[in-house]
Motif scaffolding. Sequence first.
Motif, PDB file in Angstrom:
ATOM      1  N   GLU A 294       0.859  -1.188   0.000  1.00  0.00           N
ATOM      2  CA  GLU A 294       0.000   0.000   0.000  1.00  0.00           C
ATOM      3  C   GLU A 294       0.897   1.240   0.000  1.00  0.00           C
ATOM      4  O   GLU A 294       1.875   1.307   0.742  1.00  0.00           O
ATOM      5  CB  GLU A 294      -0.902   0.023   1.232  1.00  0.00           C
ATOM      6  CG  GLU A 294      -1.928  -1.094   1.275  1.00  0.00           C
ATOM      7  CD  GLU A 294      -3.003  -0.926   0.221  1.00  0.00           C
ATOM      8  OE1 GLU A 294      -3.319   0.246  -0.121  1.00  0.00           O
ATOM      9  OE2 GLU A 294      -3.514  -1.940  -0.280  1.00  0.00           O
ATOM     10  N   PRO A 295       0.599   2.248  -0.845  1.00  0.00           N
ATOM     11  CA  PRO A 295       1.476   3.427  -0.938  1.00  0.00           C
ATOM     12  C   PRO A 295       1.545   4.201   0.380  1.00  0.00           C
ATOM     13  O   PRO A 295       0.583   4.245   1.145  1.00  0.00           O
ATOM     14  CB  PRO A 295       0.820   4.269  -2.039  1.00  0.00           C
ATOM     15  CG  PRO A 295      -0.584   3.779  -2.130  1.00  0.00           C
ATOM     16  CD  PRO A 295      -0.558   2.332  -1.746  1.00  0.00           C
ATOM     17  N   VAL A 296       2.699   4.776   0.632  1.00  0.00           N
ATOM     18  CA  VAL A 296       2.953   5.535   1.851  1.00  0.00           C
ATOM     19  C   VAL A 296       3.526   6.890   1.469  1.00  0.00           C
ATOM     20  O   VAL A 296       4.380   6.976   0.582  1.00  0.00           O
ATOM     21  CB  VAL A 296       3.948   4.792   2.778  1.00  0.00           C
ATOM     22  CG1 VAL A 296       4.312   5.653   3.981  1.00  0.00           C
ATOM     23  CG2 VAL A 296       3.354   3.477   3.244  1.00  0.00           C
ATOM     24  N   GLU A 297       3.077   7.944   2.120  1.00  0.00           N
ATOM     25  CA  GLU A 297       3.614   9.282   1.901  1.00  0.00           C
ATOM     26  C   GLU A 297       4.145   9.832   3.213  1.00  0.00           C
ATOM     27  O   GLU A 297       3.493   9.722   4.257  1.00  0.00           O
ATOM     28  CB  GLU A 297       2.540  10.217   1.343  1.00  0.00           C
ATOM     29  CG  GLU A 297       2.172   9.948  -0.108  1.00  0.00           C
ATOM     30  CD  GLU A 297       3.313  10.215  -1.074  1.00  0.00           C
ATOM     31  OE1 GLU A 297       4.167  11.066  -0.747  1.00  0.00           O
ATOM     32  OE2 GLU A 297       3.373   9.566  -2.121  1.00  0.00           O
ATOM     33  N   LEU A 298       5.325  10.417   3.149  1.00  0.00           N
ATOM     34  CA  LEU A 298       5.916  11.043   4.326  1.00  0.00           C
ATOM     35  C   LEU A 298       6.706  12.255   3.841  1.00  0.00           C
ATOM     36  O   LEU A 298       7.850  12.142   3.418  1.00  0.00           O
ATOM     37  CB  LEU A 298       6.826  10.061   5.068  1.00  0.00           C
ATOM     38  CG  LEU A 298       7.451  10.563   6.382  1.00  0.00           C
ATOM     39  CD1 LEU A 298       6.373  10.980   7.370  1.00  0.00           C
ATOM     40  CD2 LEU A 298       8.338   9.494   6.991  1.00  0.00           C
ATOM     41  N   ASP A 299       6.064  13.412   3.903  1.00  0.00           N
ATOM     42  CA  ASP A 299       6.670  14.634   3.372  1.00  0.00           C
ATOM     43  C   ASP A 299       7.240  15.530   4.459  1.00  0.00           C
ATOM     44  O   ASP A 299       7.789  16.588   4.169  1.00  0.00           O
ATOM     45  CB  ASP A 299       5.629  15.438   2.586  1.00  0.00           C
ATOM     46  CG  ASP A 299       5.082  14.651   1.403  1.00  0.00           C
ATOM     47  OD1 ASP A 299       5.852  13.868   0.831  1.00  0.00           O
ATOM     48  OD2 ASP A 299       3.899  14.811   1.069  1.00  0.00           O
ATOM     49  N   GLY A 300       7.100  15.136   5.708  1.00  0.00           N
ATOM     50  CA  GLY A 300       7.513  16.016   6.797  1.00  0.00           C
ATOM     51  C   GLY A 300       9.012  16.073   6.989  1.00  0.00           C
ATOM     52  O   GLY A 300       9.776  15.240   6.504  1.00  0.00           O
ATOM     53  N   THR A 301       9.439  17.076   7.714  1.00  0.00           N
ATOM     54  CA  THR A 301      10.853  17.236   8.067  1.00  0.00           C
ATOM     55  C   THR A 301      11.034  17.288   9.579  1.00  0.00           C
ATOM     56  O   THR A 301      12.108  17.626  10.064  1.00  0.00           O
ATOM     57  CB  THR A 301      11.421  18.526   7.447  1.00  0.00           C
ATOM     58  OG1 THR A 301      10.630  19.639   7.853  1.00  0.00           O
ATOM     59  CG2 THR A 301      11.441  18.441   5.930  1.00  0.00           C
ATOM     60  N   ALA A 302       9.986  16.955  10.311  1.00  0.00           N
ATOM     61  CA  ALA A 302      10.046  17.019  11.777  1.00  0.00           C
ATOM     62  C   ALA A 302      10.074  15.615  12.362  1.00  0.00           C
ATOM     63  O   ALA A 302       9.240  14.785  12.038  1.00  0.00           O
ATOM     64  CB  ALA A 302       8.844  17.792  12.328  1.00  0.00           C
ATOM     65  N   TYR A 303      11.056  15.354  13.207  1.00  0.00           N
ATOM     66  CA  TYR A 303      11.096  14.096  13.947  1.00  0.00           C
ATOM     67  C   TYR A 303      10.116  14.161  15.114  1.00  0.00           C
ATOM     68  O   TYR A 303       9.829  15.244  15.638  1.00  0.00           O
ATOM     69  CB  TYR A 303      12.496  13.846  14.512  1.00  0.00           C
ATOM     70  CG  TYR A 303      13.541  13.550  13.473  1.00  0.00           C
ATOM     71  CD1 TYR A 303      13.553  12.340  12.787  1.00  0.00           C
ATOM     72  CD2 TYR A 303      14.535  14.477  13.188  1.00  0.00           C
ATOM     73  CE1 TYR A 303      14.529  12.066  11.839  1.00  0.00           C
ATOM     74  CE2 TYR A 303      15.515  14.208  12.239  1.00  0.00           C
ATOM     75  CZ  TYR A 303      15.504  13.014  11.567  1.00  0.00           C
ATOM     76  OH  TYR A 303      16.471  12.740  10.630  1.00  0.00           O
ATOM     77  N   PRO A 304       9.612  13.002  15.544  1.00  0.00           N
ATOM     78  CA  PRO A 304       8.787  13.011  16.762  1.00  0.00           C
ATOM     79  C   PRO A 304       9.645  13.413  17.952  1.00  0.00           C
ATOM     80  O   PRO A 304      10.859  13.189  17.959  1.00  0.00           O
ATOM     81  CB  PRO A 304       8.302  11.564  16.887  1.00  0.00           C
ATOM     82  CG  PRO A 304       9.179  10.759  16.009  1.00  0.00           C
ATOM     83  CD  PRO A 304       9.735  11.655  14.964  1.00  0.00           C
ATOM     84  N   PRO A 305       9.050  14.029  18.970  1.00  0.00           N
ATOM     85  CA  PRO A 305       9.827  14.441  20.149  1.00  0.00           C
ATOM     86  C   PRO A 305      10.531  13.254  20.790  1.00  0.00           C
ATOM     87  O   PRO A 305       9.978  12.160  20.878  1.00  0.00           O
ATOM     88  CB  PRO A 305       8.768  15.039  21.083  1.00  0.00           C
ATOM     89  CG  PRO A 305       7.605  15.356  20.213  1.00  0.00           C
ATOM     90  CD  PRO A 305       7.622  14.363  19.093  1.00  0.00           C
ATOM     91  N   VAL A 306      11.748  13.475  21.220  1.00  0.00           N
ATOM     92  CA  VAL A 306      12.543  12.423  21.872  1.00  0.00           C
ATOM     93  C   VAL A 306      12.936  12.906  23.250  1.00  0.00           C
ATOM     94  O   VAL A 306      13.523  13.978  23.401  1.00  0.00           O
ATOM     95  CB  VAL A 306      13.808  12.094  21.050  1.00  0.00           C
ATOM     96  CG1 VAL A 306      14.697  11.124  21.822  1.00  0.00           C
ATOM     97  CG2 VAL A 306      13.434  11.507  19.708  1.00  0.00           C
ATOM     98  N   GLU A 307      12.554  12.113  24.252  1.00  0.00           N
ATOM     99  CA  GLU A 307      12.937  12.479  25.607  1.00  0.00           C
ATOM    100  C   GLU A 307      14.412  12.216  25.826  1.00  0.00           C
ATOM    101  O   GLU A 307      14.984  11.290  25.256  1.00  0.00           O
ATOM    102  CB  GLU A 307      12.114  11.687  26.619  1.00  0.00           C
ATOM    103  CG  GLU A 307      12.310  10.172  26.548  1.00  0.00           C
ATOM    104  CD  GLU A 307      11.531   9.445  27.608  1.00  0.00           C
ATOM    105  OE1 GLU A 307      11.810   9.685  28.795  1.00  0.00           O
ATOM    106  OE2 GLU A 307      10.639   8.660  27.247  1.00  0.00           O
ATOM    107  N   LYS A 308      15.030  13.036  26.640  1.00  0.00           N
ATOM    108  CA  LYS A 308      16.443  12.858  26.946  1.00  0.00           C
ATOM    109  C   LYS A 308      16.587  11.699  27.922  1.00  0.00           C
ATOM    110  O   LYS A 308      15.995  11.706  28.988  1.00  0.00           O
ATOM    111  CB  LYS A 308      17.019  14.137  27.557  1.00  0.00           C
ATOM    112  CG  LYS A 308      18.510  14.061  27.815  1.00  0.00           C
ATOM    113  CD  LYS A 308      19.026  15.376  28.390  1.00  0.00           C
ATOM    114  CE  LYS A 308      20.516  15.284  28.671  1.00  0.00           C
ATOM    115  NZ  LYS A 308      21.042  16.533  29.258  1.00  0.00           N
ATOM    116  N   PRO A 309      17.372  10.655  27.553  1.00  0.00           N
ATOM    117  CA  PRO A 309      17.539   9.522  28.467  1.00  0.00           C
ATOM    118  C   PRO A 309      18.136   9.960  29.795  1.00  0.00           C
ATOM    119  O   PRO A 309      18.913  10.917  29.859  1.00  0.00           O
ATOM    120  CB  PRO A 309      18.504   8.605  27.703  1.00  0.00           C
ATOM    121  CG  PRO A 309      18.382   9.000  26.271  1.00  0.00           C
ATOM    122  CD  PRO A 309      18.106  10.471  26.294  1.00  0.00           C
ATOM    123  N   GLY A 310      17.757   9.261  30.866  1.00  0.00           N
ATOM    124  CA  GLY A 310      18.300   9.557  32.183  1.00  0.00           C
ATOM    125  C   GLY A 310      19.687   8.962  32.342  1.00  0.00           C
ATOM    126  O   GLY A 310      20.434   8.805  31.372  1.00  0.00           O
TER     127      GLY A 310
END
Length: 392
Positions: free
Chosen positions: A202-218
């Motif tokens: 199934e076709p997929v589109e991903l045009d964004g340039t933003a990564y999902p937020p990543v928490e800083k590891p402890g």
Amino acid sequence: MKKGLIFTICLAAGMNLSAQRHSIEDILESIEANNKELQASSHLAEAQKLANASDNNLPDPSVSYAYQYGKPGELGKTGELVVSQGFDFPTLYGTRNKLNGLKAQALDRQYAIVRRDILLQAKELCMDIIHLNRQEELLELLLDNAEELAGLYEERLETGDANIIEYNSAQMQQMKARADLAANHAARLNLLQSLSAMNGDEPVELDGTAYPPVEKPGTLEEVKQRVLAAELQVAAMESEAEAARKQVALDKSGWLPSIEVGYRRNTGVGEQFNGFIIGGSLPLFSNRHKVKAAKAQALSAGLREDNARLQAEAAVTALYHEAASIRLTMNAYDMQLVRENSRLLEKALEEEEISTEEYLTQMNSCIQAELEYVQLENQYQKAVSRLFKNEL
């Protein structure tokens, strides 16, 4: 220069300007529903559960009828009907049922590992596509600069202010910029095709340039505790070890006799007999060495569990240090300085304090710094994703 202002705005916004029609979460949800390997693994696990359950079924009942006639005929005719049902010692069924429950748990956890690995692969593909999206914007700026610089040297060559070597160098820079942009575009299409294949074609589109937020590891100890508590490979090995130990208990009970009960009817000349059958079978030979084999299997499963735990702990430590190292390198890049410098270059060009050639050359340095930074950011995002892959 309008494109210089665009680059400045992109830097200030963290390259998050383009609309993202599909988020990574949406894509992973779609792949989980459409991925053929996941579907096959799910059906295989279900088939294995049913096969395990069938081992705890009662044997089929037995029905037989014997017909005899005498010679001479005066002896008459006789018949014998036997209906019987065999079964194992009753406690064995309860033990097998518990064993099958442990095997089912192990199968569920093995399926969870397959799911995790597929979703992690898909997530990394998405991150690489986001990286290429961001890189494409920067490469387009480099190409614009190279084309403008080539145009300047063409004019200077005609007026005699530049020689053929300088002109050719500008043309080669333009050629490289075009090739880099084309390669980036081709790589993006290939990744989208791979993602589509994982999504059941199934076709997929991903045009964004933003990564999902990543928490800083402890701290390392905090991360170890969090990751190891959710480590699916360790959990799967635990289930297999528990199942192996339960198999030992089952095989120890294998010395219990099997039982057979039934009904018997005999008919003859002028007579009829009805009765019951009760019998049993002692596993004097069939259960030999099974307990020893089960104990060896349980020992092996326990060692595999210990090894899985050690391997998981080592992997967590390695990934934690990798992510920390990449983050440290990222912090060495003063992107605020890059943004400020691009603004100063724009202002200096508008006030004619620098030439267009100098502006383009300096702006290329800013873009190259951003290209290096987005590469590091991609590596960091993937390292953290691998670290917390069991939470997908």
